[in-house]
Design a protein around this motif. Sequence first.
Motif, mmCIF file in Angstrom:
data_model
loop_
_atom_site.group_PDB
_atom_site.id
_atom_site.type_symbol
_atom_site.label_atom_id
_atom_site.label_comp_id
_atom_site.label_asym_id
_atom_site.label_seq_id
_atom_site.Cartn_x
_atom_site.Cartn_y
_atom_site.Cartn_z
ATOM 1 N N ASP A 35 0.811 -1.211 0.000
ATOM 2 C CA ASP A 35 0.000 0.000 0.000
ATOM 3 C C ASP A 35 0.846 1.263 0.000
ATOM 4 N N THR A 36 2.165 1.137 0.011
ATOM 5 C CA THR A 36 3.013 2.323 0.078
ATOM 6 C C THR A 36 2.883 3.157 -1.179
ATOM 7 N N PHE A 37 3.006 2.536 -2.314
ATOM 8 C CA PHE A 37 2.911 3.252 -3.576
ATOM 9 C C PHE A 37 1.753 2.680 -4.375
ATOM 10 N N LYS A 38 0.639 3.414 -4.406
ATOM 11 C CA LYS A 38 -0.520 2.980 -5.180
ATOM 12 C C LYS A 38 -0.689 3.938 -6.352
ATOM 13 N N PRO A 39 -0.886 3.425 -7.532
ATOM 14 C CA PRO A 39 -1.149 4.338 -8.645
ATOM 15 C C PRO A 39 -2.547 4.930 -8.513
ATOM 16 N N TYR A 40 -2.711 6.132 -9.023
ATOM 17 C CA TYR A 40 -4.019 6.768 -9.005
ATOM 18 C C TYR A 40 -4.884 6.115 -10.073
#
Length: 179
Positions: A35-40
């Motif tokens: 969940d650290t880097f989620k794309p929009y």
Amino acid sequence: MTAFLTFPLTGNRLAMLIVCASLAGCGSMSSFTSDTFKPYVPEVVQGNFVSKEQRQAISLGMARAQVKDILGTPLVTSLFHADRWDYAFSIRRQGVPPQSFQLTVFFKGDVVASVEGGDLPSESEFVERLVQQRQAASVPNLQASEEDLKKFPVQKASGDAPVSAPLPASYPPLEPTPR
């Protein structure tokens, strides 16, 4: 000639430095979660939403104009199937499962002959499906105990009241000075 011989050695050292830095970076990746880097993901809404209440308002024998007043302009009309209006709706939002609904109205002449479609939600049910349930975050304690307050130094004047920082003698102008 000596510069030519030392260049590959410098290139090897630079390559080794890059490899070591890359491996050190990979070792620190374990602290990141999925969940650290989620794309929009943009919200995608297509079509006309038709609620259960609107579907119930359509009855056999209604004119096309009345159906259009209740349901709106159909999403799909065909020159080859002029007696059929299709209403389709789909929505995709991040964190909510995709939803799609469809309704087909068949006409005989200028009046409704039949209505087909899946189970349509009411407006309130549809809104409830769109709401993303978030977990309540724990609220930190916002009260400081006497021990916590004693950690911060307080300057005291001759009296018991704490001394604040002295005010400046002058302030900068609010508007620029004309030249």
